[in-house]
Write a protein that holds these residues in place. Structure first.
Motif, PDB file in Angstrom:
ATOM      1  N   THR A  51      25.156  -7.305 -22.082  1.00  0.00           N
ATOM      2  CA  THR A  51      25.521  -8.433 -22.939  1.00  0.00           C
ATOM      3  C   THR A  51      25.762  -7.932 -24.351  1.00  0.00           C
ATOM      4  OG1 THR A  51      23.213  -8.948 -23.458  1.00  0.00           O
ATOM      5  CG2 THR A  51      24.190 -10.069 -21.563  1.00  0.00           C
ATOM      6  N   VAL A  52      26.744  -8.528 -25.028  1.00  0.00           N
ATOM      7  CA  VAL A  52      27.101  -8.120 -26.379  1.00  0.00           C
ATOM      8  C   VAL A  52      27.167  -9.343 -27.280  1.00  0.00           C
ATOM      9  CG1 VAL A  52      28.963  -7.227 -27.837  1.00  0.00           C
ATOM     10  CG2 VAL A  52      28.355  -6.034 -25.739  1.00  0.00           C
ATOM     11  N   THR A  53      26.511  -9.237 -28.426  1.00  0.00           N
ATOM     12  CA  THR A  53      26.661 -10.197 -29.514  1.00  0.00           C
ATOM     13  C   THR A  53      27.310  -9.459 -30.670  1.00  0.00           C
ATOM     14  OG1 THR A  53      24.679 -11.408 -28.836  1.00  0.00           O
ATOM     15  CG2 THR A  53      25.471 -11.770 -31.081  1.00  0.00           C
ATOM     16  N   ASP A  54      28.390 -10.006 -31.206  1.00  0.00           N
ATOM     17  CA  ASP A  54      29.214  -9.298 -32.181  1.00  0.00           C
ATOM     18  C   ASP A  54      29.248 -10.076 -33.497  1.00  0.00           C
ATOM     19  OD1 ASP A  54      30.855  -7.326 -33.124  1.00  0.00           O
ATOM     20  OD2 ASP A  54      32.391  -7.560 -31.592  1.00  0.00           O
ATOM     21  N   TRP A  55      28.769  -9.463 -34.582  1.00  0.00           N
ATOM     22  CA  TRP A  55      28.804 -10.096 -35.902  1.00  0.00           C
ATOM     23  C   TRP A  55      29.809  -9.382 -36.799  1.00  0.00           C
ATOM     24  CZ3 TRP A  55      22.870 -10.404 -37.296  1.00  0.00           C
ATOM     25  CH2 TRP A  55      22.262 -11.345 -36.462  1.00  0.00           C
ATOM     26  N   ALA A  56      30.749 -10.107 -37.345  1.00  0.00           N
ATOM     27  CA  ALA A  56      31.684  -9.559 -38.330  1.00  0.00           C
ATOM     28  C   ALA A  56      31.081  -9.759 -39.715  1.00  0.00           C
ATOM     29  CB  ALA A  56      33.035 -10.252 -38.223  1.00  0.00           C
ATOM     30  N   ILE A  57      30.458  -8.718 -40.238  1.00  0.00           N
ATOM     31  CA  ILE A  57      29.786  -8.766 -41.538  1.00  0.00           C
ATOM     32  C   ILE A  57      30.181  -7.524 -42.327  1.00  0.00           C
ATOM     33  CG2 ILE A  57      27.573  -8.730 -42.745  1.00  0.00           C
ATOM     34  CD1 ILE A  57      26.307 -10.136 -40.419  1.00  0.00           C
ATOM     35  N   ASP A  58      30.568  -7.728 -43.571  1.00  0.00           N
ATOM     36  CA  ASP A  58      30.862  -6.610 -44.459  1.00  0.00           C
ATOM     37  C   ASP A  58      29.575  -6.258 -45.199  1.00  0.00           C
ATOM     38  OD1 ASP A  58      31.733  -4.774 -46.297  1.00  0.00           O
ATOM     39  OD2 ASP A  58      33.450  -5.955 -46.991  1.00  0.00           O
ATOM     40  N   LEU A  59      28.954  -5.163 -44.822  1.00  0.00           N
ATOM     41  CA  LEU A  59      27.679  -4.768 -45.427  1.00  0.00           C
ATOM     42  C   LEU A  59      27.817  -4.411 -46.898  1.00  0.00           C
ATOM     43  CD1 LEU A  59      26.130  -2.650 -42.532  1.00  0.00           C
ATOM     44  CD2 LEU A  59      25.508  -4.974 -43.228  1.00  0.00           C
ATOM     45  N   ALA A  60      29.028  -4.110 -47.345  1.00  0.00           N
ATOM     46  CA  ALA A  60      29.229  -3.834 -48.759  1.00  0.00           C
ATOM     47  C   ALA A  60      29.153  -5.102 -49.596  1.00  0.00           C
ATOM     48  CB  ALA A  60      30.585  -3.169 -48.986  1.00  0.00           C
ATOM     49  N   GLU A  62      27.476  -8.227 -48.367  1.00  0.00           N
ATOM     50  CA  GLU A  62      26.306  -9.075 -48.128  1.00  0.00           C
ATOM     51  C   GLU A  62      25.209  -8.364 -47.330  1.00  0.00           C
ATOM     52  OE1 GLU A  62      27.409 -12.443 -45.667  1.00  0.00           O
ATOM     53  OE2 GLU A  62      29.308 -11.482 -45.158  1.00  0.00           O
ATOM     54  N   PRO A  63      24.688  -7.241 -47.829  1.00  0.00           N
ATOM     55  CA  PRO A  63      23.640  -6.547 -47.072  1.00  0.00           C
ATOM     56  C   PRO A  63      22.364  -7.368 -46.936  1.00  0.00           C
ATOM     57  CG  PRO A  63      23.869  -5.594 -49.263  1.00  0.00           C
ATOM     58  CD  PRO A  63      25.015  -6.541 -49.082  1.00  0.00           C
ATOM     59  N   ALA A  64      21.976  -8.073 -47.987  1.00  0.00           N
ATOM     60  CA  ALA A  64      20.750  -8.881 -47.909  1.00  0.00           C
ATOM     61  C   ALA A  64      20.937 -10.033 -46.927  1.00  0.00           C
ATOM     62  CB  ALA A  64      20.372  -9.413 -49.285  1.00  0.00           C
ATOM     63  N   GLY A  65      22.109 -10.638 -46.931  1.00  0.00           N
ATOM     64  CA  GLY A  65      22.386 -11.711 -45.979  1.00  0.00           C
ATOM     65  C   GLY A  65      22.369 -11.219 -44.550  1.00  0.00           C
ATOM     66  N   ALA A  66      22.901 -10.018 -44.321  1.00  0.00           N
ATOM     67  CA  ALA A  66      22.892  -9.441 -42.975  1.00  0.00           C
ATOM     68  C   ALA A  66      21.460  -9.187 -42.517  1.00  0.00           C
ATOM     69  CB  ALA A  66      23.692  -8.149 -42.955  1.00  0.00           C
ATOM     70  N   ALA A  67      20.624  -8.683 -43.421  1.00  0.00           N
ATOM     71  CA  ALA A  67      19.226  -8.414 -43.062  1.00  0.00           C
ATOM     72  C   ALA A  67      18.483  -9.701 -42.745  1.00  0.00           C
ATOM     73  CB  ALA A  67      18.539  -7.670 -44.203  1.00  0.00           C
ATOM     74  N   SER A  68      18.700 -10.727 -43.547  1.00  0.00           N
ATOM     75  CA  SER A  68      18.055 -12.017 -43.296  1.00  0.00           C
ATOM     76  C   SER A  68      18.492 -12.592 -41.957  1.00  0.00           C
ATOM     77  CB  SER A  68      18.391 -12.982 -44.428  1.00  0.00           C
ATOM     78  OG  SER A  68      17.820 -14.255 -44.188  1.00  0.00           O
ATOM     79  N   ARG A  69      19.780 -12.491 -41.676  1.00  0.00           N
ATOM     80  CA  ARG A  69      20.300 -12.996 -40.405  1.00  0.00           C
ATOM     81  C   ARG A  69      19.732 -12.217 -39.229  1.00  0.00           C
ATOM     82  NH1 ARG A  69      26.797 -13.514 -38.874  1.00  0.00           N
ATOM     83  NH2 ARG A  69      26.508 -14.411 -36.790  1.00  0.00           N
ATOM     84  N   ALA A  71      16.792 -10.646 -39.089  1.00  0.00           N
ATOM     85  CA  ALA A  71      15.393 -11.027 -38.894  1.00  0.00           C
ATOM     86  C   ALA A  71      15.291 -12.363 -38.167  1.00  0.00           C
ATOM     87  CB  ALA A  71      14.684 -11.097 -40.245  1.00  0.00           C
ATOM     88  N   GLU A  72      16.107 -13.313 -38.574  1.00  0.00           N
ATOM     89  CA  GLU A  72      16.092 -14.630 -37.933  1.00  0.00           C
ATOM     90  C   GLU A  72      16.487 -14.531 -36.462  1.00  0.00           C
ATOM     91  OE1 GLU A  72      18.306 -18.996 -38.465  1.00  0.00           O
ATOM     92  OE2 GLU A  72      18.511 -17.438 -39.999  1.00  0.00           O
ATOM     93  N   TRP A  73      17.509 -13.721 -36.188  1.00  0.00           N
ATOM     94  CA  TRP A  73      18.005 -13.573 -34.808  1.00  0.00           C
ATOM     95  C   TRP A  73      16.939 -12.911 -33.932  1.00  0.00           C
ATOM     96  CZ3 TRP A  73      19.110  -9.592 -31.380  1.00  0.00           C
ATOM     97  CH2 TRP A  73      19.962  -9.902 -30.314  1.00  0.00           C
ATOM     98  N   LEU A  74      16.300 -11.886 -34.442  1.00  0.00           N
ATOM     99  CA  LEU A  74      15.274 -11.180 -33.678  1.00  0.00           C
ATOM    100  C   LEU A  74      14.079 -12.091 -33.394  1.00  0.00           C
ATOM    101  CD1 LEU A  74      15.368  -7.728 -35.494  1.00  0.00           C
ATOM    102  CD2 LEU A  74      15.991  -8.140 -33.098  1.00  0.00           C
ATOM    103  N   ARG A  75      13.666 -12.863 -34.378  1.00  0.00           N
ATOM    104  CA  ARG A  75      12.533 -13.773 -34.160  1.00  0.00           C
ATOM    105  C   ARG A  75      12.880 -14.830 -33.116  1.00  0.00           C
ATOM    106  NH1 ARG A  75      11.975 -13.259 -40.113  1.00  0.00           N
ATOM    107  NH2 ARG A  75      10.177 -11.893 -40.473  1.00  0.00           N
ATOM    108  N   ALA A  76      14.115 -15.308 -33.154  1.00  0.00           N
ATOM    109  CA  ALA A  76      14.527 -16.308 -32.166  1.00  0.00           C
ATOM    110  C   ALA A  76      14.612 -15.696 -30.774  1.00  0.00           C
ATOM    111  CB  ALA A  76      15.878 -16.908 -32.566  1.00  0.00           C
ATOM    112  N   ARG A  77      15.064 -14.452 -30.704  1.00  0.00           N
ATOM    113  CA  ARG A  77      15.177 -13.783 -29.405  1.00  0.00           C
ATOM    114  C   ARG A  77      13.799 -13.476 -28.827  1.00  0.00           C
ATOM    115  NH1 ARG A  77      13.877 -10.766 -25.465  1.00  0.00           N
ATOM    116  NH2 ARG A  77      15.528  -9.859 -24.204  1.00  0.00           N
ATOM    117  N   GLY A  78      12.906 -12.965 -29.682  1.00  0.00           N
ATOM    118  CA  GLY A  78      11.571 -12.592 -29.229  1.00  0.00           C
ATOM    119  C   GLY A  78      11.599 -11.317 -28.416  1.00  0.00           C
TER     120      GLY A  78
END
Length: 253
Positions: A51-60, A62-69, A71-78
């Motif tokens: 299975t693949v989840t694909d996020w189009a994020i420019d780390l240059a 929004e790095p803090a936004g990517a990290a926050s997202r 963390a939220e995704w991992l907590r929801a996944r468990g």
């Protein structure tokens, strides 16, 4: 079936894309982060039982936004049902190959943000969100030999990779003091024939004295393909003693 989770940055091309392709196996879940989605991998994953989840994020941008997202995704996944959870910080940016005073300020900022700041933020988010998971947790920071030896007209890239090496050492000490701490390695993957190498070979020789060395690496056939480098990195990740040394080179394995 054992299940394994892999988070990979810079997964739309080069080494990151090769890593993702080779990890498309039954029981594998991949979260890919890159400026452009790797649309070909979703179709391939379905045929391989992954299975693949694909996020189009420019780390240059929004790095803090990517990290926050993340963390939220991992907590929801468990962590239920996972044998391992893995973060591969592969994304990097190479600024103009020139003396530091001649590199545009925006390029300096972008390279440090993608190559170091984003890697630190994502590592912190991964560790915090998975702290109570029983799965084996591993982090690979894709470094470079240039983080360990200086090269003129490459101060920004060298600094980003040296910073990656040293923050990995610090995190390794922190995690060693925790029960079931994560394992982390800043790993130099060898010299790979990617777009970054093309950029180095195309640099202005008047500003980049080492240009011919990179040209010779190509003409002499001394570059690994992304696929070869990915296979070596994944073999290193699977080593029973992964994390014994927090800074390593795949060529020394």
């Amino acid at each position: 079936m054992e299940r394994h989770l892999y988070v990979i940055t810079g997964a739309s091309r080069g080494l990151g894309h090769a890593l993702a392709t080779q990890l498309l196996r039954p029981g594998h879940e991949l979260l890919l982060i890159a400026r452009r989605p790797a649309t070909d991998l979703a179709t391939l994953a379905a045929s391989r039982g992954a299975t693949v989840t694909d996020w189009a994020i420019d780390l240059a941008q929004e790095p803090a936004g990517a990290a926050s997202r993340l963390a939220e995704w991992l907590r929801a996944r468990g962590g239920a049902g996972l044998r391992s959870a893995n973060l591969i910080n592969n994304a990097a940016a190479l600024p103009t190959s020139a003396p530091l005073g001649e590199v545009p300020a925006a390029e300096v900022s972008q390279a440090l943000r993608v190559g170091l700041e984003a890697a630190m933020l994502l590592t912190g988010a991964f560790l915090a969100a998975t702290r109570d998971w029983t799965a084996t947790r591993r982090i690979v920071n894709v470094s470079s030999g240039l983080g360990r030896r200086p090269m003129a007209s490459a101060a920004v890239y060298c600094a980003a990779k040296a910073g990656m090496d040293h923050f990995s050492r610090c995190v390794a000490l922190e995690e060693a003091a925790r029960p079931h701490g994560a394992r982390i390695v800043s790993l130099a993957p060898g010299v790979i024939d990617t777009d970054m190498q093309v950029q180095l070979r195309s640099a202005d020789p008047a500003a980049f004295a080492d240009r011919e060395r990179f040209v010779r690496l190509k003409t002499d056939g001394l570059l690994d393909s992304p696929e070869q480098a990915a296979a070596k990195l994944l073999a290193f990740l699977a080593k029973p003693d992964f994390g014994r040394e927090p800074v390593a080179d795949v060529r020394d394995a």
